[in-house]
Design a protein around this motif. Sequence first.
Motif, short mmCIF file in Angstrom:
data_model
loop_
_atom_site.label_atom_id
_atom_site.label_comp_id
_atom_site.label_asym_id
_atom_site.label_seq_id
_atom_site.Cartn_x
_atom_site.Cartn_y
_atom_site.Cartn_z
N MET A 1 42.94 20.67 -72.71
CA MET A 1 42.44 19.40 -73.13
C MET A 1 41.47 19.62 -74.29
SD MET A 1 41.85 17.88 -69.33
CE MET A 1 41.33 19.46 -68.68
N SER A 2 41.58 18.77 -75.28
CA SER A 2 40.69 18.93 -76.44
C SER A 2 40.32 17.56 -76.99
CB SER A 2 41.36 19.77 -77.52
OG SER A 2 42.54 19.15 -77.97
N ILE A 3 39.17 17.53 -77.67
CA ILE A 3 38.73 16.32 -78.34
C ILE A 3 38.31 16.68 -79.76
CG2 ILE A 3 38.01 15.13 -76.24
CD1 ILE A 3 35.14 15.95 -76.83
N PHE A 4 38.56 15.77 -80.70
CA PHE A 4 38.16 15.99 -82.09
C PHE A 4 38.17 14.65 -82.80
CE2 PHE A 4 42.72 16.53 -81.86
CZ PHE A 4 43.19 15.85 -82.96
N VAL A 9 32.72 9.64 -85.74
CA VAL A 9 32.06 8.47 -86.32
C VAL A 9 32.71 7.19 -85.77
CG1 VAL A 9 31.54 7.22 -88.45
CG2 VAL A 9 31.44 9.72 -88.40
N ASP A 10 34.01 7.02 -86.00
CA ASP A 10 34.71 5.80 -85.58
C ASP A 10 35.71 6.04 -84.46
OD1 ASP A 10 33.41 4.21 -87.50
OD2 ASP A 10 34.86 4.81 -89.04
N GLN A 11 36.43 7.16 -84.53
CA GLN A 11 37.46 7.46 -83.54
C GLN A 11 37.29 8.84 -82.97
OE1 GLN A 11 41.32 6.92 -85.36
NE2 GLN A 11 41.56 4.99 -84.28
N LEU A 12 37.68 8.97 -81.71
CA LEU A 12 37.71 10.26 -81.04
C LEU A 12 39.14 10.47 -80.56
CD1 LEU A 12 35.95 12.64 -79.99
CD2 LEU A 12 35.83 11.39 -77.84
N ILE A 13 39.75 11.56 -80.98
CA ILE A 13 41.12 11.89 -80.56
C ILE A 13 41.03 12.77 -79.32
CG2 ILE A 13 43.33 12.92 -81.24
CD1 ILE A 13 42.42 10.53 -83.00
N VAL A 14 41.74 12.37 -78.27
CA VAL A 14 41.77 13.10 -77.02
C VAL A 14 43.19 13.61 -76.83
CG1 VAL A 14 41.40 12.99 -74.53
CG2 VAL A 14 39.95 11.63 -76.06
N ASN A 15 43.33 14.93 -76.69
CA ASN A 15 44.63 15.57 -76.58
C ASN A 15 44.75 16.23 -75.22
OD1 ASN A 15 47.08 16.65 -77.25
ND2 ASN A 15 46.34 17.74 -79.05
N MET A 16 45.72 15.81 -74.42
CA MET A 16 45.90 16.36 -73.07
C MET A 16 47.06 17.35 -72.98
SD MET A 16 44.19 13.28 -72.46
CE MET A 16 45.49 12.15 -72.69
N ASN A 17 47.57 17.85 -74.09
CA ASN A 17 48.73 18.74 -74.07
C ASN A 17 48.51 20.01 -73.28
OD1 ASN A 17 50.28 17.01 -75.58
ND2 ASN A 17 49.74 17.98 -77.52
N ASP A 18 47.28 20.51 -73.24
CA ASP A 18 47.00 21.78 -72.58
C ASP A 18 46.58 21.62 -71.13
OD1 ASP A 18 47.48 22.90 -75.04
OD2 ASP A 18 45.38 22.89 -75.62
N VAL A 36 30.14 4.63 -70.26
CA VAL A 36 30.17 3.75 -71.43
C VAL A 36 31.59 3.36 -71.82
CG1 VAL A 36 27.95 4.54 -72.31
CG2 VAL A 36 30.03 5.68 -73.06
N SER A 37 32.60 4.09 -71.29
CA SER A 37 33.99 3.76 -71.58
C SER A 37 34.89 4.42 -70.54
CB SER A 37 34.37 4.24 -72.98
OG SER A 37 35.71 3.93 -73.27
N THR A 38 35.92 3.69 -70.14
CA THR A 38 36.92 4.21 -69.20
C THR A 38 38.30 3.87 -69.75
OG1 THR A 38 35.45 3.82 -67.34
CG2 THR A 38 37.76 4.16 -66.83
N VAL A 39 39.18 4.87 -69.79
CA VAL A 39 40.53 4.66 -70.33
C VAL A 39 41.54 5.24 -69.36
CG1 VAL A 39 42.09 5.13 -72.25
CG2 VAL A 39 39.65 4.81 -72.69
N SER A 40 42.56 4.45 -69.02
CA SER A 40 43.66 4.94 -68.21
C SER A 40 44.66 5.65 -69.12
CB SER A 40 44.33 3.76 -67.50
OG SER A 40 45.42 4.20 -66.75
N VAL A 41 45.09 6.82 -68.71
CA VAL A 41 45.95 7.64 -69.56
C VAL A 41 47.42 7.25 -69.42
CG1 VAL A 41 46.73 9.99 -70.02
CG2 VAL A 41 44.31 9.53 -69.58
N ARG A 46 48.21 11.97 -75.88
CA ARG A 46 47.21 11.86 -76.94
C ARG A 46 46.66 10.44 -76.96
NH1 ARG A 46 46.82 13.97 -82.83
NH2 ARG A 46 45.87 12.22 -83.89
N LEU A 47 45.35 10.32 -77.01
CA LEU A 47 44.68 9.02 -77.08
C LEU A 47 43.80 8.97 -78.33
CD1 LEU A 47 43.28 8.65 -73.45
CD2 LEU A 47 45.26 7.50 -74.39
N GLU A 48 43.69 7.80 -78.92
CA GLU A 48 42.74 7.57 -80.00
C GLU A 48 41.74 6.56 -79.47
OE1 GLU A 48 44.65 6.54 -83.68
OE2 GLU A 48 46.12 8.14 -83.46
N LEU A 49 40.51 7.02 -79.20
CA LEU A 49 39.48 6.17 -78.63
C LEU A 49 38.55 5.65 -79.71
CD1 LEU A 49 38.52 8.34 -75.53
CD2 LEU A 49 40.22 6.52 -75.68
N GLU A 50 38.28 4.37 -79.68
CA GLU A 50 37.35 3.74 -80.61
C GLU A 50 35.93 3.98 -80.11
OE1 GLU A 50 35.99 1.88 -83.81
OE2 GLU A 50 38.14 2.12 -83.47
#
Length: 78
Positions: A1-4, A9-18, A36-41, A46-50
Amino acid sequence: MSIFPNPAVDQLIVNMNDASEEVDGVIIRNLMGQVVSTVSVQGQQRLELEVSSLPKGVYVVEFQNENSILGVQKFVKS
């Protein structure tokens, strides 16, 4: 799992490939532990979080399934 990007600033990319187990949800908490935020996968890899509405600071991203927390990573909102 990785984030970048980190810092974000505006978006956070969440990658669950690993992920060794299937991730059901992603939770963002501030350093006081408040959610502060909850997202169902829902099977996404891959998610793009605002994150533009979050105040500047350090946050914790939790990767969860119905049984446990699978991983935790920090990111900076600038």
